[in-house]
Design a protein around this motif. Structure first.
Motif, short mmCIF file in Angstrom:
data_model
loop_
_atom_site.label_atom_id
_atom_site.label_comp_id
_atom_site.label_asym_id
_atom_site.label_seq_id
_atom_site.Cartn_x
_atom_site.Cartn_y
_atom_site.Cartn_z
N UNK A 1 57.44 -9.54 8.44
CA UNK A 1 58.78 -9.41 9.02
C UNK A 1 59.00 -10.35 10.20
N UNK A 2 57.93 -10.70 10.91
CA UNK A 2 58.07 -11.65 12.01
C UNK A 2 58.69 -12.94 11.49
N UNK A 3 58.16 -13.46 10.39
CA UNK A 3 58.69 -14.70 9.83
C UNK A 3 60.05 -14.51 9.16
N UNK B 1 52.61 -17.48 13.02
CA UNK B 1 53.85 -18.25 13.08
C UNK B 1 53.92 -19.18 14.28
N UNK B 2 53.34 -18.80 15.41
CA UNK B 2 53.54 -19.55 16.66
C UNK B 2 53.13 -21.02 16.57
N UNK B 3 51.97 -21.36 16.02
CA UNK B 3 51.63 -22.80 15.96
C UNK B 3 52.64 -23.61 15.14
N UNK B 4 53.06 -23.05 14.05
CA UNK B 4 54.04 -23.72 13.19
C UNK B 4 55.38 -23.86 13.91
N UNK B 5 55.80 -22.79 14.58
CA UNK B 5 57.08 -22.80 15.30
C UNK B 5 57.02 -23.78 16.47
N UNK B 6 55.89 -23.83 17.18
CA UNK B 6 55.74 -24.80 18.27
C UNK B 6 55.86 -26.23 17.75
N UNK B 7 55.30 -26.47 16.58
CA UNK B 7 55.38 -27.81 15.98
C UNK B 7 56.84 -28.16 15.66
N UNK B 8 57.57 -27.20 15.12
CA UNK B 8 58.99 -27.43 14.83
C UNK B 8 59.75 -27.69 16.12
N UNK C 1 66.88 -21.46 19.28
CA UNK C 1 65.85 -22.49 19.21
C UNK C 1 64.57 -21.85 18.68
N UNK C 2 63.66 -22.64 18.11
CA UNK C 2 62.51 -22.05 17.42
C UNK C 2 61.69 -21.03 18.23
#
Length: 199
Positions: free
Chosen positions: A38-40, A174-181, A117-118
């Motif tokens: 659900x977070x994503x 999710x956080x590493x992916x979201x930080x990259x975005x 924002x992400x």
């Protein structure tokens, strides 16, 4: 996947502490998996509101839900059997929340676009899920009602810990992916800023 685990997984309940509140069963595992995913889901839903081009997605999902209910209630017996009562029950419970969320997100898009924002959107999705879990597990089920029945009278601490653990795992994934975005978006925005040093 969480629904499949809840309905079909079978294992001996695990009890870490005394009392029914600390009983870990397949349902608690389903809470863990469901909240992690659900977070994503919530983050992705929020991100659809960042551009006008993507707004059709939440509108289409809401329209599909409304159309499914209309087909069920006004369709033939074959259509009703195809859709199924369980789907309709879930839609009747979730669709008002979804449409309300769409309304809120449309206002957030207008009034506070920075929240979309992400990284802020990921933080907001975590806060929303934590507050939903607390409301449901600490207030509604113990004091008001459990799925239309009488209140439980106690907090199911096993479900609450599984909710929070699932949210934490979802955030960690999710956080590493979201930080990259976010980093890519920040670099793109820097490329489009006017150059003050130019003559």
């Amino acid at each position: 996947m969480a629904i499949l685990v809840s309905g079909h997984a079978s294992f001996e309940p695990l009890q870490l502490f005394q009392g029914d509140a600390w009983l870990y069963r397949p349902r608690e595992l389903a809470h863990f998996i469901g909240y992690a995913g659900s977070v994503m889901i919530v983050w992705s839903a929020m991100r659809f509101y960042t551009t006008r081009a993507a707004l059709w997605v939440p509108q289409a999902i809401g329209g599909l839900g409304v159309a499914t209910l209309l087909f069920y209630f006004f369709g033939s017996v074959a259509v009703k059997e195809l859709i199924g009562a369980l789907v309709v029950k879930a839609l009747c419970q979730l669709l008002p929340l979804y449409l309300g969320g769409c309304y809120v997100m449309d206002n957030v898009r207008s009034l506070r676009p920075g929240w979309l924002k992400p990284m802020p959107a990921l933080t907001a999705s975590v806060l929303l899920l934590v507050s939903t879990s607390l409301l449901w597990e600490v207030l509604v089920q113990p004091l008001v009602s459990v799925y239309g029945g009488p209140p439980r009278g106690h907090v199911q601490l096993a479900q609450l810990t599984c909710d929070f653990a699932g949210i934490a795992i979802g955030w960690c994934l999710a956080a590493p992916w979201v930080r990259q975005i976010q980093s890519r978006l920040d670099r793109t925005m820097c490329l489009h800023l006017p150059n003050d040093s130019a003559p």
